[in-house]
Design an enzyme around this catalytic site. Structure first.
Site, PDB file in Angstrom:
ATOM      1  N   ASP A   8       0.840  -1.011  -0.018  1.00  0.00           N
ATOM      2  CA  ASP A   8       0.132   0.019   0.144  1.00  0.00           C
ATOM      3  C   ASP A   8       0.770   1.233   0.016  1.00  0.00           C
ATOM      4  O   ASP A   8       1.959   1.234   0.561  1.00  0.00           O
ATOM      5  CB  ASP A   8      -0.797  -0.324   1.284  1.00  0.00           C
ATOM      6  CG  ASP A   8      -1.814   1.452   1.330  1.00  0.00           C
ATOM      7  OD1 ASP A   8      -2.218   1.561   0.344  1.00  0.00           O
ATOM      8  OD2 ASP A   8      -1.660   1.727   2.573  1.00  0.00           O
ATOM      9  N   ASP A  10       0.104   5.149   0.943  1.00  0.00           N
ATOM     10  CA  ASP A  10      -0.179   6.019   2.159  1.00  0.00           C
ATOM     11  C   ASP A  10      -0.088   5.426   3.455  1.00  0.00           C
ATOM     12  O   ASP A  10      -1.011   4.569   3.684  1.00  0.00           O
ATOM     13  CB  ASP A  10      -1.278   6.843   1.825  1.00  0.00           C
ATOM     14  CG  ASP A  10      -1.513   7.586   0.341  1.00  0.00           C
ATOM     15  OD1 ASP A  10      -0.605   8.473   0.177  1.00  0.00           O
ATOM     16  OD2 ASP A  10      -2.568   7.286  -0.231  1.00  0.00           O
ATOM     17  N   THR A  56      -2.638   1.054  -4.847  1.00  0.00           N
ATOM     18  CA  THR A  56      -3.180   2.240  -3.921  1.00  0.00           C
ATOM     19  C   THR A  56      -4.490   2.539  -4.532  1.00  0.00           C
ATOM     20  O   THR A  56      -4.532   2.900  -5.511  1.00  0.00           O
ATOM     21  CB  THR A  56      -1.995   3.334  -4.113  1.00  0.00           C
ATOM     22  OG1 THR A  56      -2.467   4.608  -3.304  1.00  0.00           O
ATOM     23  CG2 THR A  56      -1.655   3.742  -5.225  1.00  0.00           C
ATOM     24  N   LYS A 104      -9.431  -1.794  -3.498  1.00  0.00           N
ATOM     25  CA  LYS A 104      -9.273  -2.637  -2.131  1.00  0.00           C
ATOM     26  C   LYS A 104     -10.678  -2.326  -1.495  1.00  0.00           C
ATOM     27  O   LYS A 104     -11.092  -1.265  -1.280  1.00  0.00           O
ATOM     28  CB  LYS A 104      -8.073  -2.247  -1.376  1.00  0.00           C
ATOM     29  CG  LYS A 104      -6.742  -2.700  -2.261  1.00  0.00           C
ATOM     30  CD  LYS A 104      -5.398  -1.978  -1.486  1.00  0.00           C
ATOM     31  CE  LYS A 104      -5.237  -0.476  -1.686  1.00  0.00           C
ATOM     32  NZ  LYS A 104      -3.976  -0.155  -0.840  1.00  0.00           N
TER      33      LYS A 104
END
Ligand SMILES: [Mg+2]
Length: 185
Positions: A8, A10, A56, A104
């Site tokens: 991922d 962030d 992301t 996601k």
């Protein structure tokens, strides 16, 4: 077939903006800051033979409040420092969007990257800092590692493992690999 660590972005590679206990992506390249330990974590994994793939969600793009050009600018900064092999971005604004199979917790970005890069997902890892990452990793069939940042948000399914940051996660993965070799697994 290659093995990968799906990352991922962030809260794993770069520092998010925290508002009311919830993390948000930086708004622009000027506000884009990598965690100091992210580079060493990525380099350890790369040297161990893993492909490094970012997956992301960037729903602000789908909402029209962020541009893909700015996302690309941030990713140019990221690639200048970190040995990243591939980046998948999902701009879907919500779980009902036509491309939400990639958002996601859906596993679409992981599976798309696996097809492109010939990655064995079942022998790969996913590292994330939110429930959507962990559930995505489970849905794809990866071993999941959760970085606990203390957000005001609960996990929905437990991860396989916990880590303090990406370097800790990388060292943990390398220890697991060594154990598997010793036990012939
Ligand atoms: Mg995150």
């Amino acid at each position: 077939m290659f093995r990968a660590v799906f990352l991922d972005r962030d809260g794993v590679l770069n520092v998010p903006e925290i508002r009311d206990g919830i993390p948000y992506p930086p708004k622009d390249a000027a506000g884009f800051r990598l965690y100091p330990e992210a580079k060493e974590g990525c380099e350890l994994l790369q040297r161990a033979g893993f492909r490094l793939v970012i997956v992301t969600n960037q729903p602000d793009v789908g909402r029209g409040t962020q541009s893909m050009a700015m996302i690309d600018e941030m990713h140019a900064l990221l690639r200048a420092t970190l040995p990243i092999d591939h980046i998948e971005v999902c701009p879907a604004a919500d779980d009902e969007a036509p491309d939400a199979y990639r958002r996601k917790p859906a596993p679409g970005m992981v599976l798309d990257a696996a097809r492109t890069l010939k990655i064995d997902v079942a022998r790969s890892y996913l590292v994330g800092d939110r429930w959507r990452d962990i559930d995505c990793g489970h849905a794809a069939g990866c071993t999941t590692i959760f970085i606990e940042r203390g957000y005001r948000e609960k996990l929905r399914r437990p991860p396989h493992h916990y880590a303090a940051n990406l370097l800790d996660a990388a060292q943990f993965i390398l220890r697991l690999e060594k154990t598997a070799l010793v036990s012939g697994g």
